[in-house]
Design an enzyme around this catalytic site. Structure first.
Site, PDB file in Angstrom:
ATOM      1  CB  SER A 281      -0.081   0.526  -4.303  1.00  0.00           C
ATOM      2  OG  SER A 281      -1.300   1.310  -4.451  1.00  0.00           O
TER       3      SER A 281
ATOM      4  CG  HIS B 287      -2.031  -0.863  -8.915  1.00  0.00           C
ATOM      5  ND1 HIS B 287      -1.356   0.423  -8.880  1.00  0.00           N
ATOM      6  CD2 HIS B 287      -2.540  -1.256  -7.840  1.00  0.00           C
ATOM      7  CE1 HIS B 287      -1.267   0.695  -7.562  1.00  0.00           C
ATOM      8  NE2 HIS B 287      -2.036  -0.377  -6.969  1.00  0.00           N
TER       9      HIS B 287
ATOM     10  CG  ASP C 295      -1.434   1.461 -11.656  1.00  0.00           C
ATOM     11  OD1 ASP C 295      -2.506   1.832 -11.216  1.00  0.00           O
ATOM     12  OD2 ASP C 295      -0.542   1.449 -11.025  1.00  0.00           O
TER      13      ASP C 295
HETATM   14  N1  LIG Z   1      -9.596  -3.908  -4.240  1.00  0.00           N
HETATM   15  C1  LIG Z   1      -8.907  -4.220  -5.631  1.00  0.00           C
HETATM   16  C2  LIG Z   1      -7.643  -3.175  -5.576  1.00  0.00           C
HETATM   17  C3  LIG Z   1      -6.724  -3.865  -4.391  1.00  0.00           C
HETATM   18  C4  LIG Z   1      -5.231  -3.962  -5.255  1.00  0.00           C
HETATM   19  O1  LIG Z   1      -4.840  -3.724  -6.356  1.00  0.00           O
HETATM   20  N2  LIG Z   1      -4.304  -4.077  -4.183  1.00  0.00           N
HETATM   21  C5  LIG Z   1      -3.058  -4.117  -4.739  1.00  0.00           C
HETATM   22  C6  LIG Z   1      -2.146  -3.135  -3.838  1.00  0.00           C
HETATM   23  S1  LIG Z   1      -3.015  -1.529  -3.868  1.00  0.00           S
HETATM   24  C7  LIG Z   1      -2.390  -5.309  -4.548  1.00  0.00           C
HETATM   25  O2  LIG Z   1      -1.258  -5.583  -4.255  1.00  0.00           O
HETATM   26  N3  LIG Z   1      -3.337  -6.487  -4.358  1.00  0.00           N
HETATM   27  C8  LIG Z   1      -2.678  -7.697  -3.894  1.00  0.00           C
HETATM   28  C9  LIG Z   1      -2.427  -8.596  -5.000  1.00  0.00           C
HETATM   29  O3  LIG Z   1      -2.401  -8.274  -6.109  1.00  0.00           O
HETATM   30  O4  LIG Z   1      -1.720  -9.614  -4.617  1.00  0.00           O
HETATM   31  C10 LIG Z   1      -8.694  -5.709  -5.670  1.00  0.00           C
HETATM   32  O5  LIG Z   1      -8.567  -6.425  -4.404  1.00  0.00           O
HETATM   33  O6  LIG Z   1      -8.505  -6.031  -6.817  1.00  0.00           O
END
Ligand SMILES: N[C@@H](CCC(=O)N[C@@H](CS)C(=O)NCC(=O)O)C(=O)O
Length: 280
Positions: A148, A257, A225
């Site tokens: 991302s 995603h 996604d």
């Molecule tokens: N703010 C939203 C979207 C954030 C999101 O999807 N972040 C991705 C990267 S863009 C991620 O890797 N989140 C941390 C995880 O899944 O461990 C959430 O916290 O669900």
């Protein structure tokens, strides 16, 4: 040198978490390092960086991707940096999840208030210099990947620094100048004139001007996604890179995603990088 804060054995290798005082960012930073079993007896191993997405620290990838199993088998070290400076005390730094803390966007900010947000220089200069003090790492034999916002970082860094042998990304933000996440970051960190200044941090814009070596690029994005249409646009990058890079842009049916997608395809990405890295 960085201070070792924690070590866990995993798949015969070691997961280590380091802390250090960053000169680029002016704060204490953490990064995670996995060294495979091959990194013993004076052997140096190639390095693959993983740049994480919004809201992440160095630990999301380390704890959720399962990448260490394949990295152990292939003899690759994995480096997972954090995604922004931490605790600088800048007004508003913790107000939103897509700007400020956890959202450094892998650029060097020029707006005075955010001048310590220098993740581009941190990843491309300070971190490799720090890793040189670890004798088991072949720091000049490196590839880069990310997710991302980190996929954006991997593409931009891979295209602008000749160090990396191959690039890969999960659900990368491919054309940040034209999507809300990128526009918010560029406007906030680069200020007036960000539309022009942002081009040096936009993979699609960069590849349009690119005339370097034909780098291999692997990208995986899920068709389910939720950010695909609004933020990612892998097809735009693929089209712009045609004839300049060797891009394999894979759309994965029903995947989303999350780290479930990363865990599913991480082995392919590591095998891809291993093919382009030289083993000693
Ligand atoms: N703010 C939203 C979207 C954030 C999101 O999807 N972040 C991705 C990267 S863009 C991620 O890797 N989140 C941390 C995880 O899944 O461990 C959430 O916290 O669900």
């Amino acid at each position: 040198m960085a201070e070792l804060v924690k070590t866990n054995k995993m798949f015969g290798g070691l997961v280590k978490r380091y802390a250090h005082q960053s000169t680029q960012l002016g704060c204490k930073m953490h990064f995670s390092l996995f060294t495979p079993p091959a990194a013993t007896n004076g052997n140096k191993v190639p390095v693959v960086y993983f740049l994480s997405g919004l809201t992440c620290t160095d630990e999301n990838f380390t704890q959720k991707s399962g990448a260490q199993r394949k990295a152990a088998e292939l003899g690759l070290a994995l480096v997972a940096p954090d995604t922004s400076p931490r605790g600088l005390g800048i007004e508003g730094e913790d107000e939103s999840w897509d700007f400020g803390t956890g959202a450094g966007f892998y650029l060097d900010a020029t707006v005075d208030k955010w001048r310590q947000y220098r993740m581009y220089s941190y990843i491309t200069e300070e971190l490799p210099a720090l890793l040189r003090s670890l004798p088991e790492l072949d720091v000049d034999n490196a590839s880069i990947m990310g997710h991302s916002m980190g996929g954006h970082g991997a593409l931009v860094i891979g295209l602008t620094k000749p160090t990396y042998k191959s690039i890969s990304a999960f659900a990368p933000i491919c054309n940040p100048s034209v999507v809300p996440w990128g526009q918010k970051a560029f406007e906030g960190y680069l200020g007036e004139g960000w539309q022009e200044a942002g081009k040096r941090y936009d993979a699609t814009e960069l590849v349009r001007q690119y005339n370097g070596p034909v780098l291999p690029v692997l990208m995986d994005t899920g068709t389910d996604d939720d950010f695909l249409e609004k933020q990612l646009h892998p097809w735009t990058f693929e089209k712009a890179a045609s004839g300049k890079l060797e891009v394999e842009n894979r759309m994965q049916p029903q995947y989303d995603h999350s780290y479930y997608t990363i865990a599913t395809f991480i082995d392919d990405h590591l095998a891809f990088h291993a093919k382009h890295l030289t083993s000693s």
